[in-house]
Design an enzyme around this catalytic site. Structure first.
Site, PDB file in Angstrom:
ATOM      1  N   ARG A  46     -14.372  12.691  20.325  1.00 59.38           N
ATOM      2  CA  ARG A  46     -13.471  11.664  20.893  1.00 59.38           C
ATOM      3  C   ARG A  46     -14.205  10.788  21.881  1.00 59.38           C
ATOM      4  O   ARG A  46     -13.856   9.626  22.073  1.00 59.38           O
ATOM      5  CB  ARG A  46     -12.344  12.354  21.666  1.00 59.38           C
ATOM      6  CG  ARG A  46     -11.215  12.832  20.812  1.00 59.38           C
ATOM      7  CD  ARG A  46     -10.115  13.361  21.692  1.00 59.38           C
ATOM      8  NE  ARG A  46      -9.339  12.237  22.230  1.00 59.38           N
ATOM      9  CZ  ARG A  46      -8.052  12.051  21.979  1.00 59.38           C
ATOM     10  NH1 ARG A  46      -7.405  12.910  21.244  1.00 59.38           N
ATOM     11  NH2 ARG A  46      -7.408  11.014  22.476  1.00 59.38           N
ATOM     12  N   LYS A 144     -12.714  29.849  13.630  1.00 58.97           N
ATOM     13  CA  LYS A 144     -11.603  30.579  14.214  1.00 58.97           C
ATOM     14  C   LYS A 144     -11.198  29.965  15.550  1.00 58.97           C
ATOM     15  O   LYS A 144     -12.025  29.273  16.130  1.00 58.97           O
ATOM     16  CB  LYS A 144     -11.925  32.066  14.358  1.00 58.97           C
ATOM     17  CG  LYS A 144     -12.982  32.386  15.404  1.00 58.97           C
ATOM     18  CD  LYS A 144     -13.205  33.862  15.471  1.00 58.97           C
ATOM     19  CE  LYS A 144     -12.235  34.569  16.392  1.00 58.97           C
ATOM     20  NZ  LYS A 144     -12.740  34.743  17.751  1.00 58.97           N
ATOM     21  N   HIS A 174     -18.070  34.878  12.051  1.00 59.02           N
ATOM     22  CA  HIS A 174     -19.528  34.887  12.225  1.00 59.02           C
ATOM     23  C   HIS A 174     -20.123  36.294  12.164  1.00 59.02           C
ATOM     24  O   HIS A 174     -21.311  36.465  11.943  1.00 59.02           O
ATOM     25  CB  HIS A 174     -19.953  34.126  13.491  1.00 59.02           C
ATOM     26  CG  HIS A 174     -19.788  34.895  14.767  1.00 59.02           C
ATOM     27  ND1 HIS A 174     -18.605  34.994  15.424  1.00 59.02           N
ATOM     28  CD2 HIS A 174     -20.683  35.589  15.504  1.00 59.02           C
ATOM     29  CE1 HIS A 174     -18.771  35.729  16.515  1.00 59.02           C
ATOM     30  NE2 HIS A 174     -20.030  36.103  16.594  1.00 59.02           N
ATOM     31  N   LYS A 178     -24.068  38.305  10.375  1.00 61.12           N
ATOM     32  CA  LYS A 178     -25.069  39.114  11.080  1.00 61.12           C
ATOM     33  C   LYS A 178     -25.859  39.935  10.061  1.00 61.12           C
ATOM     34  O   LYS A 178     -25.298  40.472   9.111  1.00 61.12           O
ATOM     35  CB  LYS A 178     -24.389  40.026  12.106  1.00 61.12           C
ATOM     36  CG  LYS A 178     -23.764  39.201  13.253  1.00 61.12           C
ATOM     37  CD  LYS A 178     -23.335  40.065  14.395  1.00 61.12           C
ATOM     38  CE  LYS A 178     -22.510  39.256  15.381  1.00 61.12           C
ATOM     39  NZ  LYS A 178     -23.214  38.793  16.557  1.00 61.12           N
ATOM     40  N   GLU A 212     -18.530  44.178  24.860  1.00 61.87           N
ATOM     41  CA  GLU A 212     -19.239  43.058  25.484  1.00 61.87           C
ATOM     42  C   GLU A 212     -19.313  43.295  26.988  1.00 61.87           C
ATOM     43  O   GLU A 212     -18.405  43.895  27.572  1.00 61.87           O
ATOM     44  CB  GLU A 212     -18.481  41.760  25.253  1.00 61.87           C
ATOM     45  CG  GLU A 212     -18.328  41.386  23.800  1.00 61.87           C
ATOM     46  CD  GLU A 212     -17.629  40.037  23.666  1.00 61.87           C
ATOM     47  OE1 GLU A 212     -18.339  39.035  23.545  1.00 61.87           O
ATOM     48  OE2 GLU A 212     -16.390  39.997  23.713  1.00 61.87           O
ATOM     49  N   HIS A 236     -13.137  40.121  13.383  1.00 63.81           N
ATOM     50  CA  HIS A 236     -14.455  40.769  13.310  1.00 63.81           C
ATOM     51  C   HIS A 236     -14.365  42.268  12.985  1.00 63.81           C
ATOM     52  O   HIS A 236     -15.039  42.767  12.095  1.00 63.81           O
ATOM     53  CB  HIS A 236     -15.218  40.596  14.624  1.00 63.81           C
ATOM     54  CG  HIS A 236     -15.336  39.157  15.076  1.00 63.81           C
ATOM     55  ND1 HIS A 236     -15.487  38.120  14.195  1.00 63.81           N
ATOM     56  CD2 HIS A 236     -15.337  38.594  16.311  1.00 63.81           C
ATOM     57  CE1 HIS A 236     -15.571  36.977  14.865  1.00 63.81           C
ATOM     58  NE2 HIS A 236     -15.479  37.236  16.154  1.00 63.81           N
ATOM     59  N   LYS A 336     -13.972  43.456  26.689  1.00 62.55           N
ATOM     60  CA  LYS A 336     -14.870  42.646  27.526  1.00 62.55           C
ATOM     61  C   LYS A 336     -15.138  43.400  28.807  1.00 62.55           C
ATOM     62  O   LYS A 336     -14.385  44.297  29.182  1.00 62.55           O
ATOM     63  CB  LYS A 336     -14.213  41.293  27.827  1.00 62.55           C
ATOM     64  CG  LYS A 336     -14.077  40.421  26.576  1.00 62.55           C
ATOM     65  CD  LYS A 336     -14.025  38.944  26.915  1.00 62.55           C
ATOM     66  CE  LYS A 336     -13.838  38.084  25.674  1.00 62.55           C
ATOM     67  NZ  LYS A 336     -15.044  37.947  24.846  1.00 62.55           N
TER      68      LYS A 336
HETATM   69  C1  BG6 Z   1     -16.031  35.391  19.291  1.00 63.26           C
HETATM   70  C2  BG6 Z   1     -14.976  35.666  20.317  1.00 63.26           C
HETATM   71  O1  BG6 Z   1     -15.464  35.275  18.014  1.00 63.26           O
HETATM   72  O2  BG6 Z   1     -16.975  36.458  19.284  1.00 63.26           O
HETATM   73  C3  BG6 Z   1     -15.588  35.853  21.693  1.00 63.26           C
HETATM   74  O3  BG6 Z   1     -14.058  34.578  20.349  1.00 63.26           O
HETATM   75  C4  BG6 Z   1     -16.674  36.901  21.654  1.00 63.26           C
HETATM   76  O4  BG6 Z   1     -14.597  36.212  22.656  1.00 63.26           O
HETATM   77  C5  BG6 Z   1     -17.656  36.625  20.516  1.00 63.26           C
HETATM   78  O5  BG6 Z   1     -17.355  36.879  22.899  1.00 63.26           O
HETATM   79  C6  BG6 Z   1     -18.629  37.776  20.347  1.00 63.26           C
HETATM   80  O6  BG6 Z   1     -19.612  37.414  19.413  1.00 63.26           O
HETATM   81  P1  BG6 Z   1     -21.072  38.056  19.476  1.00 63.26           P
HETATM   82  O7  BG6 Z   1     -21.740  37.536  18.271  1.00 63.26           O
HETATM   83  O8  BG6 Z   1     -21.677  37.580  20.769  1.00 63.26           O
HETATM   84  O9  BG6 Z   1     -20.880  39.532  19.483  1.00 63.26           O
END
Ligand code: BG6
EC number: 1.1.1.49
Length: 489
Positions: A46, A144, A174, A178, A212, A236, A336
């Site tokens: 934008r 997503k 994603h 991996k 995480e 995931h 987290k």
């Molecule tokens: C994302 C989430 O899809 O995946 C995030 O929205 C998360 O909250 C992330 O931190 C983790 O991905 P990775 O590849 O760092 O484990």
């Protein structure tokens, strides 16, 4: 294999994902000389950047995310591919510059990557169709969150499906990009060893953890309306579970793999309000320490509602109602601000039936296979072995396969791999529409229950492995999370 020529369009092209992941991924392919000379990346946003200002913006916001500092020459070559187009995605009358920027060559692969909030997907697709920018050679990538419940996911499928055929739609998760996830396919279906044992007769339980250390960061606006179940588990963790549990597909072809995954999602035992209360724990981080640094609790993060009930942790016991898996618990966990950054799958086999040694059966650690996705990539298999010496004492030993040591060829980041697959037209590592809906269908009763029920997530201290209730959940089955049984370093 070099890619054929393309125009790749990033909607949300000045956004965080484009800067941190998408442009660095494309740069990595450029360095490997994979991109045709005239391949172009069109960033749509934008903001009213001039082309020069946008290149400066990339210099500042994307270049620092490239792993190895780019050489001037390759960086200059990469920047030449980039075109910035300013438009308002919701206003078709502003699409003219995009029409201008795209080449009219039918042989060219054209990809629209929608790295935008999902409520814009339908409008963008409609506007692309209205401006005649969609041809059989076009593909669309959906980032997503793909909805926030079953109804919104169905709506996305419906809206995008009006413009693009299913075979043109790439729904990104994603985690499927991996390396180790693909290695799990290799392990299961490239070896004869595991498949005969990969069932309820031999496996006692499976643990899948994505932990995480980071907190919610600057994504509070999104995260507070999402939570760990929507953000991590619905996609995931369930995708990992599907790859662990699916029946052998007949080939690696997209629909063979996706049919097999869909069957797993449809066989997941549905939760009822009672089973849900017993088998799911949700938590929210409080202040604590990560790597020796004090960190605030979730409700003290800038902008967080003081009474927020958003979960930053979920642990659950799931079950799959099939002949292969009936009665085998799958423990799923994500959070987290946990003690470590770690993503792994632990497949634990059953105890030996009888000890022939002067050691009780209970002193034998059941075999386990650990598949590590993060931080390092590898596999380890725990076996019982004789300790050196004159007595016949058995102890746990580890067979280790470190992918980085074993294979020195350059690795691809998840987004790099997935972008290449989109450009090549390979759908295997992307979710099909019915898979997405099946995953939401299973998760929805949990979301509804939490919404109707006024209780809040249980607190846990940042820098730990989550609330005590998580250990109790698995403990009720006489088991422990892997880190709880690991010997101290
Ligand atoms: C994302 C989430 O899809 O995946 C995030 O929205 C998360 O909250 C992330 O931190 C983790 O991905 P990775 O590849 O760092 O484990």
């Amino acid at each position: 294999m070099a890619l054929s020529n393309f125009d790749l369009v990033f909607f949300g092209g000045s956004g965080d994902l484009a800067m941190r992941k998408l442009l660095p991924a494309m740069y990595a392919r450029d360095v490997c000389n994979d991109l045709p000379d005239t391949a172009r990346i069109i960033c749509v946003g934008r903001d009213d950047f001039s082309q020069d200002d946008f290149l400066q913006f990339i210099e500042k916001n994307s270049k620092p995310h490239i792993k190895e500092t780019p050489q001037d020459e390759t960086w200059a070559r990469f920047l030449k591919r980039i075109v910035y187009v300013a438009l308002n995605a919701t206003d078709v009358s502003t699409f003219g510059p995009l029409v201008e920027a795209l080449r009219k060559d039918e042989a060219l692969t054209r990809v629209y990557y929608l790295a935008t909030p999902p409520h814009l997907f339908a409008t963008i697709c409609d506007n692309l169709a209205a401006t005649h920018l969609v041809s059989p050679n076009s593909r669309v990538v959906l980032e997503k969150p793909l909805g926030r419940d079953l109804a919104s996911a169905k709506q996305i499928n419906l809206d995008v499906g009006k413009v693009f055929a299913e075979s043109q739609i790439y729904r990104i998760d994603h985690y499927l990009g991996k390396e180790t996830v693909q290695n799990l396919l290799a392990l299961r279906f490239g070896n004869i060893l595991f498949e005969p044992l990969w069932r309820r007769e031999w496996i006692s339980d499976v643990q899948i953890t994505i932990a995480e250390k980071i907190g919610v960061g600057n994504r509070l606006g999104y995260y507070d309306t999402s939570g760990a179940l929507r953000d991590m588990l619905q996609n995931h963790l369930l995708q990992l579970l599907c790859i662990v549990a699916m029946e052998p597909p007949t080939s690696i072809a997209p629909d063979a793999v996706r049919d097999a995954k869909l069957q797993v999602l449809r066989s997941l035992k549905r939760f009822t309000p009672t089973t849900l209360a017993q088998n799911i724990v949700r938590g929210q981080y409080r202040s604590g320490h990560i790597d020796g640094q004090a960190v605030p609790g979730y409700r003290d993060e800038p902008g967080a509602p003081k009474q927020s009930k958003t979960e930053t942790f979920v642990a659950m016991k799931a079950e799959i109602d099939t002949w292969r898996w009936a009665g085998v618990p799958f423990y799923l966990r994500t959070g987290k601000r946990m003690a470590d950054r770690l993503a792994e799958i632990v497949v634990r086999f059953k105890q030996i039936p009888h000890s022939i040694f002067n050691q009780p059966t209970s002193s034998f650690q059941p075999n386990s296979l650990v598949i590590r996705l993060q931080p390092d990539e590898g596999l380890s298999m725990n076996l019982m072995a004789k300790t050196p010496g004159d007595s016949m004492r058995l102890k746990q030993a580890e067979l280790e396969l470190d992918f980085r040591e074993q294979f020195t060829s350059p690795r691809m980041e998840a987004y790099e791999r997935l972008l290449v697959d989109v450009l090549r037209g390979q759908l295997t590592l992307f979710m099909r529409g019915d898979e997405l809906e099946a995953a939401w269908e299973w998760v929805e009763p949990i979301l509804e229950h939490w919404e109707q029920n006024d209780s809040a997530p249980v607190p846990y201290t940042s820098g730990t492995w989550g609330p005590a209730a998580s250990s109790a959940l698995i403990g009720r089955d006489g088991l422990q999370w892997r880190e709880e049984v690991l010997p101290e370093d």
